[in-house]
Design a protein around this motif. Structure first.
Motif, PDB file in Angstrom:
ATOM      1  N   TYR A   1       0.843  -1.203   0.000  1.00  0.00           N
ATOM      2  CA  TYR A   1       0.000   0.000   0.000  1.00  0.00           C
ATOM      3  C   TYR A   1       0.873   1.245   0.000  1.00  0.00           C
ATOM      4  N   LEU A   2       0.473   2.233  -0.765  1.00  0.00           N
ATOM      5  CA  LEU A   2       1.129   3.526  -0.716  1.00  0.00           C
ATOM      6  C   LEU A   2       0.798   4.175   0.621  1.00  0.00           C
ATOM      7  N   ALA A   3       1.786   4.771   1.271  1.00  0.00           N
ATOM      8  CA  ALA A   3       1.557   5.423   2.556  1.00  0.00           C
ATOM      9  C   ALA A   3       2.365   6.716   2.606  1.00  0.00           C
ATOM     10  N   SER A   4       1.780   7.741   3.196  1.00  0.00           N
ATOM     11  CA  SER A   4       2.484   9.013   3.324  1.00  0.00           C
ATOM     12  C   SER A   4       2.749   9.302   4.796  1.00  0.00           C
ATOM     13  N   LEU A   5       3.905   9.877   5.058  1.00  0.00           N
ATOM     14  CA  LEU A   5       4.325  10.175   6.425  1.00  0.00           C
ATOM     15  C   LEU A   5       3.474  11.275   7.046  1.00  0.00           C
ATOM     16  N   THR A   6       3.117  11.083   8.311  1.00  0.00           N
ATOM     17  CA  THR A   6       2.510  12.159   9.082  1.00  0.00           C
ATOM     18  C   THR A   6       3.395  12.499  10.278  1.00  0.00           C
ATOM     19  N   SER A   7       4.518  11.762  10.435  1.00  0.00           N
ATOM     20  CA  SER A   7       5.575  12.085  11.399  1.00  0.00           C
ATOM     21  C   SER A   7       6.895  11.776  10.713  1.00  0.00           C
ATOM     22  N   GLU A   8       8.011  12.249  11.282  1.00  0.00           N
ATOM     23  CA  GLU A   8       9.267  12.119  10.542  1.00  0.00           C
ATOM     24  C   GLU A   8      10.428  11.503  11.292  1.00  0.00           C
ATOM     25  N   THR A   9      10.323  11.232  12.569  1.00  0.00           N
ATOM     26  CA  THR A   9      11.453  10.701  13.322  1.00  0.00           C
ATOM     27  C   THR A   9      11.326   9.185  13.439  1.00  0.00           C
ATOM     28  N   THR A  10      12.280   8.451  12.856  1.00  0.00           N
ATOM     29  CA  THR A  10      12.222   6.994  12.908  1.00  0.00           C
ATOM     30  C   THR A  10      12.845   6.470  14.194  1.00  0.00           C
ATOM     31  N   VAL A  11      12.255   5.397  14.709  1.00  0.00           N
ATOM     32  CA  VAL A  11      12.753   4.695  15.889  1.00  0.00           C
ATOM     33  C   VAL A  11      12.732   3.211  15.549  1.00  0.00           C
ATOM     34  N   PRO A  12      13.888   2.611  15.214  1.00  0.00           N
ATOM     35  CA  PRO A  12      13.898   1.201  14.825  1.00  0.00           C
ATOM     36  C   PRO A  12      13.434   0.281  15.951  1.00  0.00           C
ATOM     37  N   SER A  13      12.773  -0.789  15.566  1.00  0.00           N
ATOM     38  CA  SER A  13      12.343  -1.812  16.515  1.00  0.00           C
ATOM     39  C   SER A  13      13.307  -2.991  16.430  1.00  0.00           C
ATOM     40  N   PRO A  14      13.160  -3.979  17.292  1.00  0.00           N
ATOM     41  CA  PRO A  14      14.013  -5.172  17.200  1.00  0.00           C
ATOM     42  C   PRO A  14      13.806  -5.969  15.903  1.00  0.00           C
ATOM     43  N   GLU A  15      12.739  -5.682  15.157  1.00  0.00           N
ATOM     44  CA  GLU A  15      12.476  -6.400  13.913  1.00  0.00           C
ATOM     45  C   GLU A  15      13.460  -6.025  12.807  1.00  0.00           C
ATOM     46  N   HIS A  16      14.086  -4.853  12.926  1.00  0.00           N
ATOM     47  CA  HIS A  16      15.043  -4.402  11.912  1.00  0.00           C
ATOM     48  C   HIS A  16      16.306  -3.892  12.597  1.00  0.00           C
ATOM     49  N   THR A  17      17.452  -4.239  12.023  1.00  0.00           N
ATOM     50  CA  THR A  17      18.708  -3.756  12.589  1.00  0.00           C
ATOM     51  C   THR A  17      19.001  -2.332  12.152  1.00  0.00           C
ATOM     52  N   GLU A  18      18.312  -1.888  11.100  1.00  0.00           N
ATOM     53  CA  GLU A  18      18.555  -0.558  10.550  1.00  0.00           C
ATOM     54  C   GLU A  18      17.345  -0.124   9.738  1.00  0.00           C
ATOM     55  N   LEU A  19      17.067   1.162   9.739  1.00  0.00           N
ATOM     56  CA  LEU A  19      16.043   1.776   8.893  1.00  0.00           C
ATOM     57  C   LEU A  19      16.719   2.840   8.051  1.00  0.00           C
ATOM     58  N   ALA A  20      16.314   2.939   6.777  1.00  0.00           N
ATOM     59  CA  ALA A  20      16.912   3.966   5.922  1.00  0.00           C
ATOM     60  C   ALA A  20      15.991   4.270   4.756  1.00  0.00           C
ATOM     61  N   PHE A  21      16.109   5.498   4.251  1.00  0.00           N
ATOM     62  CA  PHE A  21      15.397   5.895   3.045  1.00  0.00           C
ATOM     63  C   PHE A  21      16.359   5.774   1.865  1.00  0.00           C
ATOM     64  N   PHE A  22      15.884   5.199   0.753  1.00  0.00           N
ATOM     65  CA  PHE A  22      16.706   4.971  -0.428  1.00  0.00           C
ATOM     66  C   PHE A  22      16.074   5.604  -1.658  1.00  0.00           C
ATOM     67  N   ALA A  23      16.929   6.214  -2.490  1.00  0.00           N
ATOM     68  CA  ALA A  23      16.498   6.728  -3.779  1.00  0.00           C
ATOM     69  C   ALA A  23      16.236   5.541  -4.723  1.00  0.00           C
ATOM     70  N   SER A  24      15.340   5.718  -5.667  1.00  0.00           N
ATOM     71  CA  SER A  24      14.979   4.610  -6.568  1.00  0.00           C
ATOM     72  C   SER A  24      16.176   4.045  -7.306  1.00  0.00           C
ATOM     73  N   GLU A  25      17.133   4.896  -7.676  1.00  0.00           N
ATOM     74  CA  GLU A  25      18.299   4.406  -8.412  1.00  0.00           C
ATOM     75  C   GLU A  25      19.232   3.555  -7.557  1.00  0.00           C
ATOM     76  N   ASP A  26      19.063   3.572  -6.228  1.00  0.00           N
ATOM     77  CA  ASP A  26      19.900   2.775  -5.334  1.00  0.00           C
ATOM     78  C   ASP A  26      19.295   1.410  -5.004  1.00  0.00           C
ATOM     79  N   LEU A  27      18.039   1.187  -5.372  1.00  0.00           N
ATOM     80  CA  LEU A  27      17.348  -0.031  -4.956  1.00  0.00           C
ATOM     81  C   LEU A  27      17.904  -1.298  -5.584  1.00  0.00           C
ATOM     82  N   ASP A  28      18.305  -1.259  -6.838  1.00  0.00           N
ATOM     83  CA  ASP A  28      18.829  -2.452  -7.495  1.00  0.00           C
ATOM     84  C   ASP A  28      20.091  -2.974  -6.818  1.00  0.00           C
ATOM     85  N   ALA A  29      20.883  -2.095  -6.241  1.00  0.00           N
ATOM     86  CA  ALA A  29      22.125  -2.499  -5.575  1.00  0.00           C
ATOM     87  C   ALA A  29      21.875  -3.204  -4.246  1.00  0.00           C
ATOM     88  N   LEU A  30      20.668  -3.088  -3.725  1.00  0.00           N
ATOM     89  CA  LEU A  30      20.361  -3.726  -2.448  1.00  0.00           C
ATOM     90  C   LEU A  30      20.084  -5.186  -2.678  1.00  0.00           C
TER      91      LEU A  30
END
Length: 108
Positions: free
Chosen positions: A79-108
């Motif tokens: 689902y498409l979702a838009s932010l209504t807050s901006e400060t990320t707080v990672p949970s134990p489910e992920h070791t890291e959170l990050a925003f990626f540009a579309s051109e960087d996705l293939d390298a992941l």
């Protein structure tokens, strides 16, 4: 077959939010519905809040595809979702959170 409801969350610069899971893979945030979730959109809102500490407004269904993980076949509904807050707080489910540009996705 299980269904996982995922969020495609973009920041103001058009980058998509991903979390690094315990398998060391980058993935969209989300998960399975819980009994209190009345709709898939409820699941997406709850999962993004739990996994990143972010509140989102959930928009339309983008796509559904099938994925195999740990010998199980899952249906993934994104689902498409838009932010209504901006400060990320990672949970134990992920070791890291990050925003990626579309051109960087293939390298992941």
């Amino acid at each position: 077959m299980d269904t996982s409801f995922k969020a495609v969350v973009f920041d103001a610069r058009g980058r998509v939010l991903l979390g690094r899971n315990p398998r060391d893979e980058w993935e969209l945030l989300g998960g399975r519905a819980e009994p209190a979730d009345r709709t898939p959109e409820d699941t997406v809102r709850r999962e993004v809040l739990e996994e990143a500490g972010l509140t989102v407004q959930v928009g339309p269904l983008i796509d559904i595809w099938f994925y195999e993980v740990a010998g199980r076949r899952l249906a993934i509904a994104s689902y498409l979702a838009s932010l209504t807050s901006e400060t990320t707080v990672p949970s134990p489910e992920h070791t890291e959170l990050a925003f990626f540009a579309s051109e960087d996705l293939d390298a992941l």
